[in-house]
Design a protein around this motif. Structure first.
Motif, PDB file in Angstrom:
ATOM      1  N   ILE A   5       0.726  -1.333   0.106  1.00 55.37           N
ATOM      2  CA  ILE A   5       0.018   0.009  -0.309  1.00 55.37           C
ATOM      3  C   ILE A   5       0.754   1.377   0.034  1.00 55.37           C
ATOM      4  O   ILE A   5       0.579   2.322  -0.694  1.00 55.37           O
ATOM      5  N   LYS A   6       1.841   1.228   0.484  1.00 55.92           N
ATOM      6  CA  LYS A   6       2.894   2.377   0.812  1.00 55.92           C
ATOM      7  C   LYS A   6       3.299   2.895  -0.638  1.00 55.92           C
ATOM      8  O   LYS A   6       3.347   4.063  -1.043  1.00 55.92           O
ATOM      9  N   ALA A   7       3.794   1.855  -1.576  1.00 56.33           N
ATOM     10  CA  ALA A   7       4.416   2.253  -2.596  1.00 56.33           C
ATOM     11  C   ALA A   7       3.117   2.800  -3.627  1.00 56.33           C
ATOM     12  O   ALA A   7       3.289   3.745  -4.387  1.00 56.33           O
ATOM     13  N   PHE A   8       1.959   2.268  -3.380  1.00 53.12           N
ATOM     14  CA  PHE A   8       0.897   2.951  -4.224  1.00 53.12           C
ATOM     15  C   PHE A   8       0.525   4.182  -3.757  1.00 53.12           C
ATOM     16  O   PHE A   8       0.286   5.248  -4.718  1.00 53.12           O
ATOM     17  N   GLU A   9       0.654   4.295  -2.292  1.00 54.49           N
ATOM     18  CA  GLU A   9       0.335   5.841  -1.860  1.00 54.49           C
ATOM     19  C   GLU A   9       1.195   6.794  -2.451  1.00 54.49           C
ATOM     20  O   GLU A   9       0.826   8.004  -3.082  1.00 54.49           O
TER      21      GLU A   9
END
Lengths: 304, 307
Positions: free
Chosen positions: A258-262
């Motif tokens: 989720i962090k890389a997407f964010e």
């Protein structure tokens, strides 16, 4: 079977009529969370197995259930942070199973569109009446639970028939997400002659395709999204384009992803000339402002 | 052309799940879990010690990471054996170095074959859970009930005798169950199972023989899944686990205790070129004060106390 689906005409990307999005935006950007319900023991479709292992296939089922129990809220918090309203590709039975999710989406004025009843019920083998009944059921369910008219369609588990678009247009729909042939909306032929279009919903940016089919690393997915956006943003100076990120709570919302997407979402929404919108808003705007000119251009080029 | 009319009937289309095994609930809506000593994140390192028979039947499906060539597949047989002979000892050193408490999921057949290894684990005081009979003895839908009952019973009996432990945890080979598996586990004294991967915290699971705890052991974060199924690099593995830890650790600060369930395989991470990545991951995780490294059974007990 036909050689060509007959849904659209060849229409080269260069020299098309210019699309100008609201406020002069270059890219219409939308995010499509797929909020799905997979059945543990679905009715059997003779043309496609629902699960690779004998029922109960708890790995496949559990993977999807994670999206509703854990993933959805994590994704929603992330989209909230960047002011993105989701356009939900909805297994409409989820209105009955998990109304709490529907309520949270309603509170945020997210769009609901049809992704069938369950993602374990396929269109293959249905008669016209059966497919119509399935489509009408989904449209009515969305209206009953959300008050919204269902504008868009993504066939359940991407299972289609030759008349899927015809039937959905007749049920009041105005756009499909099932065609991956373009970076701009395009008119789609339906037998009723209604104004019906394709809104780009990129399978290449779809987290399930990225993670399950192409087995991409999470941080690389973030880089791919940024690269996709950079090029579209550049081209959008000359002619407006659409960028879509289709998501699944059971893929992108895992804690290692989720962090890389964010970071990619922060990057995109940090640009000034981006129209952060929904599938329906893109379709309505296009039909109102661009559709007739597009049809005329396609017709002229086809005749030339 | 038409499908049977029942294809458009939806008998379970109502509130909650389409079965009665557990209640529908979202992680973020639940009462926050407090771990012992105010820790934020429970670290469950689950080490699978697996026996893959050379004469694999592969019925009704081949075990995950099992034999793939024509008989005799010495290649995969010995690659998996490597984990039980060599890789495990590298893993143990890594755990001790970072003061991490592992849980071992052991094929019962392995306990019969390699008593040295079992004695070693028992002497360490680590928890051992059952990982079925062996990797080619799956539990699956449509399995003969008596056959499965025998499989569960003899697996647990063998492991209990070999370890002297009560053995109250269970991980099915290839995380596959039949519709009867949860009942059989409860009937045989199992208190928690790790096969359902639909959550990030333990939850209560109903069976006709009484309740059991589901302890979700993430597949997505598994070493085998990332490096063997997805073919991501060793460095990518470490990055993904560190990213997962960082995210869950931060989320625990806002929403209550979280659990990081790391499923690892000595035949995978125990290779000389990979063990350093396990060490890197453990160093990163244990550098935070709010981490509670515990056995699966202790995490379950703490979760129950917090309900």
């Amino acid at each position: 079977m036909k050689e060509d689906p007959g849904l659209y005409d060849y229409w080269p990307y260069e020299n098309r009529p210019k699309i100008t999005w609201p406020n002069g935006a270059r890219v219409a950007f939308w995010v499509a969370p797929n909020i799905e319900f997979y059945e543990l023991d679905p009715a059997v479709n003779p043309h496609r197995k629902a699960w690779p292992r004998p029922v109960p296939d708890i790995s496949g089922y559990g993977t999807r259930d994670y999206g509703n129990r854990v993933g959805h809220m994590r994704m929603m918090r992330t989209l909230d942070k960047y002011g993105v309203r989701g356009s939900i590709s909805l297994s409409t039975a989820l209105c009955d199973h998990h109304p709490e999710i529907i309520q949270m989406c309603k509170e945020r004025d997210w769009e609901f569109f049809s992704h069938g009843i369950y993602n374990t019920r396929y269109t293959y083998g249905m008669s016209e009446d059966q497919e119509r009944a399935m489509i009408e059921d989904a449209v009515e369910t969305i209206h009953k639970h959300t008050g919204q008219d269902c504008s868009g369609y993504l066939a359940p588990a991407l299972t289609h028939s030759d008349i899927t678009m015809d039937l959905f247009a007749e049920a009041g729909g105005i756009y499909t997400c099932d065609l991956f042939h373009d970076d701009q909306p395009t008119p789609v032929h339906v037998r009723s002659g209604k104004k019906f279009i394709s809104v780009p919903y990129s399978l290449e940016m779809n987290d399930t395709i990225v993670y399950v089919v192409n087995k991409i690393e999470p941080r690389r997915y973030g880089e791919m999204i940024k690269a996709n956006f950079d090029r579209l943003y550049e081209e959008g100076k000359d002619n407006g384009v659409v960028m879509c990120i289709p998501l699944h709570g059971y893929q992108v919302s895992h804690p290692h992803r989720i962090k890389a997407f964010e970071e990619a979402l922060e990057y995109i929404t940090g640009h000034s000339d981006v129209w952060v919108t929904t599938g329906r808003e893109i379709a309505e705007y296009y039909i109102e402002n661009c559709y007739d000119e597009a049809v005329a251009d396609i017709t002229a080029k086809g005749a030339a | 052309m038409a499908l049977d009319p029942s294809y458009l009937e939806y008998p379970h289309r109502s509130y909650g799940m389409d079965h009665d095994r557990y209640d529908w609930s979202m992680l973020a809506d639940r009462k926050p879990v407090a771990w012992p000593d105010g820790k934020r994140l429970a670290l469950w390192v689950n080490v699978s010690l697996q026996y893959f028979p050379l004469n694999q039947s592969g019925k009704p499906f081949a075990p995950v990471a099992g034999m793939t060539t024509a008989y005799p597949d010495l290649r995969h047989y010995t690659l998996r054996e490597y984990g039980n002979r060599v890789g495990i000892f590298r893993c143990l050193q890594a755990f001790d170095r970072y003061d991490v408490k592992p849980t071992f999921a052991v094929s019962a057949r392995l306990a019969e074959r390699y008593p040295y290894l079992i004695k070693k684990l028992v002497a360490r005081g680590d928890e051992i859970i059952a990982h079925g009979w062996h990797m080619d003895a799956p539990h699956f839908g449509g399995q003969d009930q008596a056959e499965e009952a025998t499989l569960v019973k003899k697996s647990l009996q063998t492991l209990r005798e070999a370890t002297g432990q009560p053995v109250t945890g269970w991980l099915s080979p290839s995380k596959s169950q039949s519709s009867n598996t949860p009942e059989l586990l409860v009937e045989n004294g199992v208190e928690y199972m790790c096969d359902w991967i639909n959550d990030e915290l333990p939850y209560n699971f109903r069976t006709s023989a009484g309740d059991i705890t589901a302890m979700p052991l993430s597949t997505e974060l598994e070493d085998r899944f990332i490096m063997h199924a997805n073919l991501h690099s060793e460095s990518e593995y470490a990055d993904q686990i560190k990213d997962a830890f960082d995210y869950l650790y931060a989320e625990a600060g806002d929403q209550g205790g979280r659990m990081l369930a790391l499923s690892i395989h000595p035949w995978m991470l125990g290779q000389p070129h990979r063990i350093g990545k396990l060490e890197e991951v453990l160093a990163h995780i244990t550098s935070q004060d709010g981490v509670w490294s515990a056995s699966a059974g202790d995490i379950r007990t703490a979760w129950q106390a917090a309900q």
